[in-house]
Design a protein around this motif. Structure first.
Motif, PDB file in Angstrom:
ATOM      1  N   TYR A   1       3.589   1.818   8.700  1.00  0.00           N
ATOM      2  CA  TYR A   1       2.283   2.465   8.555  1.00  0.00           C
ATOM      3  C   TYR A   1       1.975   2.629   7.070  1.00  0.00           C
ATOM      4  CZ  TYR A   1       3.104   3.682  13.425  1.00  0.00           C
ATOM      5  OH  TYR A   1       3.372   3.619  14.769  1.00  0.00           O
TER       6      TYR A   1
ATOM      7  N   VAL B   1      -1.357   4.000   4.417  1.00  0.00           N
ATOM      8  CA  VAL B   1      -2.712   4.523   4.231  1.00  0.00           C
ATOM      9  C   VAL B   1      -3.084   4.341   2.771  1.00  0.00           C
ATOM     10  CG1 VAL B   1      -4.235   6.513   4.415  1.00  0.00           C
ATOM     11  CG2 VAL B   1      -2.386   6.216   6.075  1.00  0.00           C
ATOM     12  N   LYS B   2      -4.189   3.666   2.536  1.00  0.00           N
ATOM     13  CA  LYS B   2      -4.638   3.394   1.169  1.00  0.00           C
ATOM     14  C   LYS B   2      -6.112   3.768   1.025  1.00  0.00           C
ATOM     15  CE  LYS B   2      -0.809   1.603  -0.394  1.00  0.00           C
ATOM     16  NZ  LYS B   2      -0.074   2.208  -1.534  1.00  0.00           N
ATOM     17  N   ARG B   3      -6.514   3.938  -0.222  1.00  0.00           N
ATOM     18  CA  ARG B   3      -7.908   4.257  -0.494  1.00  0.00           C
ATOM     19  C   ARG B   3      -8.702   2.997  -0.819  1.00  0.00           C
ATOM     20  NH1 ARG B   3      -8.801   9.587  -0.822  1.00  0.00           N
ATOM     21  NH2 ARG B   3      -7.059  10.957  -1.341  1.00  0.00           N
TER      22      ARG B   3
ATOM     23  N   THR C   1     -12.628  -0.766   3.774  1.00  0.00           N
ATOM     24  CA  THR C   1     -12.426  -0.152   5.091  1.00  0.00           C
ATOM     25  C   THR C   1     -12.382  -1.197   6.203  1.00  0.00           C
ATOM     26  OG1 THR C   1     -14.806   0.257   5.235  1.00  0.00           O
ATOM     27  CG2 THR C   1     -13.433   2.069   4.430  1.00  0.00           C
TER      28      THR C   1
ATOM     29  N   THR D   1      -8.938  -2.350   7.470  1.00  0.00           N
ATOM     30  CA  THR D   1      -8.106  -1.516   8.328  1.00  0.00           C
ATOM     31  C   THR D   1      -7.736  -2.323   9.561  1.00  0.00           C
ATOM     32  OG1 THR D   1      -9.025   0.590   7.584  1.00  0.00           O
ATOM     33  CG2 THR D   1      -8.113   0.530   9.819  1.00  0.00           C
TER      34      THR D   1
ATOM     35  N   ARG E   1       0.649  -1.279  10.197  1.00  0.00           N
ATOM     36  CA  ARG E   1      -0.685  -0.739  10.513  1.00  0.00           C
ATOM     37  C   ARG E   1      -1.262  -0.137   9.244  1.00  0.00           C
ATOM     38  NH1 ARG E   1      -3.649  -0.327  14.713  1.00  0.00           N
ATOM     39  NH2 ARG E   1      -1.978  -0.732  16.200  1.00  0.00           N
ATOM     40  N   LEU E   2      -2.263  -0.797   8.701  1.00  0.00           N
ATOM     41  CA  LEU E   2      -2.900  -0.375   7.457  1.00  0.00           C
ATOM     42  C   LEU E   2      -4.203   0.335   7.762  1.00  0.00           C
ATOM     43  CD1 LEU E   2      -3.210  -0.455   4.322  1.00  0.00           C
ATOM     44  CD2 LEU E   2      -4.406  -2.638   4.631  1.00  0.00           C
ATOM     45  N   THR E   3      -4.349   1.508   7.176  1.00  0.00           N
ATOM     46  CA  THR E   3      -5.608   2.251   7.253  1.00  0.00           C
ATOM     47  C   THR E   3      -6.161   2.388   5.850  1.00  0.00           C
ATOM     48  OG1 THR E   3      -4.819   3.511   9.171  1.00  0.00           O
ATOM     49  CG2 THR E   3      -6.733   4.390   7.979  1.00  0.00           C
TER      50      THR E   3
ATOM     51  N   THR F   1      -9.076   4.177   3.700  1.00  0.00           N
ATOM     52  CA  THR F   1     -10.030   5.292   3.832  1.00  0.00           C
ATOM     53  C   THR F   1     -11.008   5.331   2.661  1.00  0.00           C
ATOM     54  OG1 THR F   1      -8.568   6.798   2.680  1.00  0.00           O
ATOM     55  CG2 THR F   1      -8.314   6.669   5.068  1.00  0.00           C
TER      56      THR F   1
END
Lengths: 114, 115
Positions: free
Chosen positions: B10, B12-14, B83, B86, B111-113, B115
């Motif tokens: 997992y 999470v990146k901006r 985005t 994602t 799994r890349l999100t 944001t």
């Protein structure tokens, strides 16, 4: 362009029911055909494959698939499903010449109710 | 057993960040692949590589690049994450030779999100 169609998006069956998942492809040349399965939280793994020879192919866990060239189809079957078959199933095709690119269908989610 | 590992399960990146996804296989396979998996769209090929320092575009290369400096490692780079990137990213490998005869072995996915 080559494409793979899986018409069933979500199939719900009771245990012991028979399963058939459809797969059709659009490429006119010679192809290799695959079914992959993705169990919840697990890697995508190979279920069975067809390259040549007997068009009825047997895979793991009691699955089989039949290649019908005239119909451009490679349907997956299992005579009696189990709860543990709950997973997402992907049909994939690659041309026999050139690049080893797999073209995947959109997947069919199978839910087996105990 | 063939093992394909991916650096993160997992992430999470901006938006706008540079993102690196790493993939390593331990079976001396020549071919390596990056796919993204989205609900209702199946798996789509982003890039693949047949040899060290070689790369080929897949069906959806826009916004991505890759690097293969060593045979066992294939990196996917998002130069400026957005985005719409994602997704679940899957790495795969297969032996060389008449490549279409070989199945591909997949990693567990990242799994890349964004944001």
């Amino acid at each position: 362009a080559q494409s793979v169609s899986q018409h069933n998006h979500h199939v719900i069956l009771s245990e012991a029911a028979s399963l058939e998942l459809g797969c059709n492809y659009s490429y006119g040349g010679t192809v290799n055909l695959f079914w992959y399965v993705q169990y919840p939280g697990q890697h995508l793994q190979l279920l069975l494959k067809y390259f040549s020879g007997d068009p009825l192919v047997k895979g793991i866990k009691g699955f089989e698939a039949e290649f019908i060239k005239s119909k451009f189809s490679f349907n997956l079957r299992k005579p009696s499903v189990q709860w543990s078959d709950t997973a997402e199933y992907f049909c994939a095709v690659t041309k026999r010449t050139g690049a080893n690119n797999l073209f995947f269908g959109t997947g069919t989610r199978l839910t087996v109710i105990p | 057993d063939v093992k394909v590992t991916q650096s993160s399960r997992y992430l999470v990146k901006r938006t706008g960040e540079k993102v690196f996804l790493e993939c390593v296989q331990d079976m001396d396979h020549e071919n390596m692949f990056w796919y993204r998996q989205d609900p209702g769209l199946g798996l789509r090929l982003i890039y693949f590589s047949y040899d060290v320092k070689m790369k080929e575009k897949g069906d959806i290369p826009e916004g991505y690049s890759v690097s293969r400096e060593k045979k066992e490692r294939f990196s996917l780079i998002l130069e400026s994450a957005s985005t719409n990137q994602t997704s679940m990213y899957l790495c795969a490998s297969s032996p060389g030779g008449p490549a279409s005869d070989y199945e591909q072995y997949f990693g567990p996915g990242t799994r890349l999100t964004v944001t």
